[in-house]
Design a protein around this motif. Structure first.
Motif, PDB file in Angstrom:
ATOM      1  N   UNK A  93       0.780  -1.222   0.000  1.00 31.47           N
ATOM      2  CA  UNK A  93       0.000   0.000   0.000  1.00 31.47           C
ATOM      3  C   UNK A  93       0.816   1.278   0.000  1.00 31.47           C
ATOM      4  N   UNK A  94       2.088   1.175   0.367  1.00 27.79           N
ATOM      5  CA  UNK A  94       2.932   2.375   0.437  1.00 27.79           C
ATOM      6  C   UNK A  94       2.988   3.129  -0.894  1.00 27.79           C
ATOM      7  N   UNK A  95       3.220   2.471  -2.036  1.00 25.83           N
ATOM      8  CA  UNK A  95       3.262   3.243  -3.298  1.00 25.83           C
ATOM      9  C   UNK A  95       1.971   4.016  -3.574  1.00 25.83           C
ATOM     10  N   UNK A  96       0.797   3.400  -3.286  1.00 27.15           N
ATOM     11  CA  UNK A  96      -0.474   4.096  -3.465  1.00 27.15           C
ATOM     12  C   UNK A  96      -0.597   5.265  -2.486  1.00 27.15           C
ATOM     13  N   UNK A  97      -0.192   5.018  -1.248  1.00 26.23           N
ATOM     14  CA  UNK A  97      -0.257   6.055  -0.220  1.00 26.23           C
ATOM     15  C   UNK A  97       0.607   7.252  -0.586  1.00 26.23           C
ATOM     16  N   UNK A  98       1.819   6.973  -1.037  1.00 23.84           N
ATOM     17  CA  UNK A  98       2.742   8.043  -1.411  1.00 23.84           C
ATOM     18  C   UNK A  98       2.210   8.828  -2.614  1.00 23.84           C
ATOM     19  N   UNK A  99       1.653   8.122  -3.575  1.00 19.59           N
ATOM     20  CA  UNK A  99       1.188   8.781  -4.794  1.00 19.59           C
ATOM     21  C   UNK A  99      -0.093   9.574  -4.587  1.00 19.59           C
ATOM     22  N   UNK A 100      -1.087   8.961  -3.916  1.00 17.01           N
ATOM     23  CA  UNK A 100      -2.412   9.568  -3.859  1.00 17.01           C
ATOM     24  C   UNK A 100      -2.667  10.364  -2.583  1.00 17.01           C
ATOM     25  N   UNK A 101      -1.983  10.037  -1.503  1.00 22.54           N
ATOM     26  CA  UNK A 101      -2.207  10.769  -0.253  1.00 22.54           C
ATOM     27  C   UNK A 101      -1.157  11.854  -0.033  1.00 22.54           C
ATOM     28  N   UNK A 102       0.086  11.557  -0.430  1.00 21.66           N
ATOM     29  CA  UNK A 102       1.166  12.524  -0.231  1.00 21.66           C
ATOM     30  C   UNK A 102       1.474  13.315  -1.495  1.00 21.66           C
ATOM     31  N   UNK A 103       1.052  12.799  -2.656  1.00 21.81           N
ATOM     32  CA  UNK A 103       1.328  13.491  -3.906  1.00 21.81           C
ATOM     33  C   UNK A 103       2.789  13.473  -4.301  1.00 21.81           C
TER      34      UNK A 103
END
Length: 312
Positions: A128-138
């Motif tokens: 989930x980290x790649x999704x979190x970094x991309x969509x939550x942190x931008x």
């Protein structure tokens, strides 16, 4: 299917060697700490650096290099590590009676389900980290490499600390404390909005991850010691195999998480993240893993040993 079968075969035998070759709890703690350090180094290469490597040289060449490296290491291990000669002379346990004895042992189920739930939670966080970094942190994919790298490096650094903690408070309290630590550590990720803040948060996650890596296999060895004392035979191979079966069920937990994130947020994949990708990523990396880790913490409270002369 072939890869999965060979992976199970290798891991079952590898796992069986640990409790057989190292008898005392102090020796097990030191040995397990060393092998976990090497495991985390492998994770740095296979998880944190893979996105960077594949971007530079492509997936095909990366897979060839990884495969050659894995074959070399596995063969070196297989030819250089041998069973205890004395153990070879002891009575051999029968297969079906061993399966029955282990299946009727409640400690096996508590330990196995805790293991499976933990690995499912860990896998969800990692994926989930790649999704979190991309969509939550931008942030770009480099951000996920940074976060995963921090977790693994932190885990390596804190493994010796957990060896000292085991000596101080004994094995079982240390194992439970590590489970609590890793559960609590991911909660702040739900509220972070920057890569720096998220990176600082995952330091605590790495600390808890180090504790579980240091203690979990020793807990399994204690279950085997008690079984051997009761029945007069060693069942490392069967126990390792059956534990592996339960560990594989972690995929069911992960599948449930992805089903729920699709139903709740419309999230299908990175290419089709749905209308709320940020919330979906936090569900995968925080909310569902917390539920799984709560199961681990609860189950661990029921795992106790009869021998009061041993650390509890």
């Amino acid at each position: 299917l072939l890869t999965g079968t060979l992976d199970s075969l290798i891991n079952a035998n590898y796992g069986a060697l640990f409790p057989e070759l190292f008898k005392g709890e102090e020796a097990r703690a030191k040995t397990n700490a060393l092998r976990q350090v090497f495991q985390f180094i492998a994770m740095i290469i296979s998880i944190a650096l893979t996105p960077v490597i594949t971007k530079a040289i492509g997936f095909s060449l990366t897979s060839i290099i990884y495969g050659a490296l894995a074959v070399a290491v596995i063969w070196y291990m297989s030819l250089g590590c041998h069973e205890d000669p004395e153990a070879m002379e002891k009575p051999k346990p029968a297969l079906f009676s061993s399966i029955k004895a282990i299946a009727l042992n409640p400690r096996f189920w508590i330990y196995g389900i805790t293991n499976a739930a933990y690995f499912a939670a860990l896998g969800l966080v990692q994926s989930g980290v790649p999704f979190f970094v991309k969509y939550n942190l931008g942030e770009s994919e480099t951000g996920s490499t940074i976060m995963l790298g921090i977790v693994i490096v932190t885990a390596i650094l804190f493994i010796p600390v957990w060896v000292g903690i085991i000596k101080k408070i004994t094995l079982m309290p240390a194992w439970r404390a590590a489970l609590i630590m890793i559960a609590v550590s991911i909660i702040p990720l739900y509220f972070t909005r920057t890569l720096l803040a998220s990176a600082l948060v995952v330091v605590a996650f790495g600390f808890g991850m180090a504790g579980i890596a240091t203690t979990m296999d020793i807990v399994g060895a204690r279950i085997l010691d008690e079984d051997s004392k009761r029945y007069g035979v060693r069942r490392e191979g069967t126990f390792s195999s059956l534990t592996g079966v339960l560990n594989k069920t972690s995929g069911l937990f992960s599948s449930l998480a992805f089903l729920l994130v699709f139903r709740l947020y419309g999230f299908e994949s990175g290419e089709n993240p749905g209308p709320m990708p940020g919330e979906a990523s936090k569900f995968l990396i925080v909310l569902f893993p917390i539920v799984l880790l709560a199961v681990c913490i609860t189950m661990s409270r029921f795992l106790r040993f009869d021998d009061q002369n041993k650390p509890q």
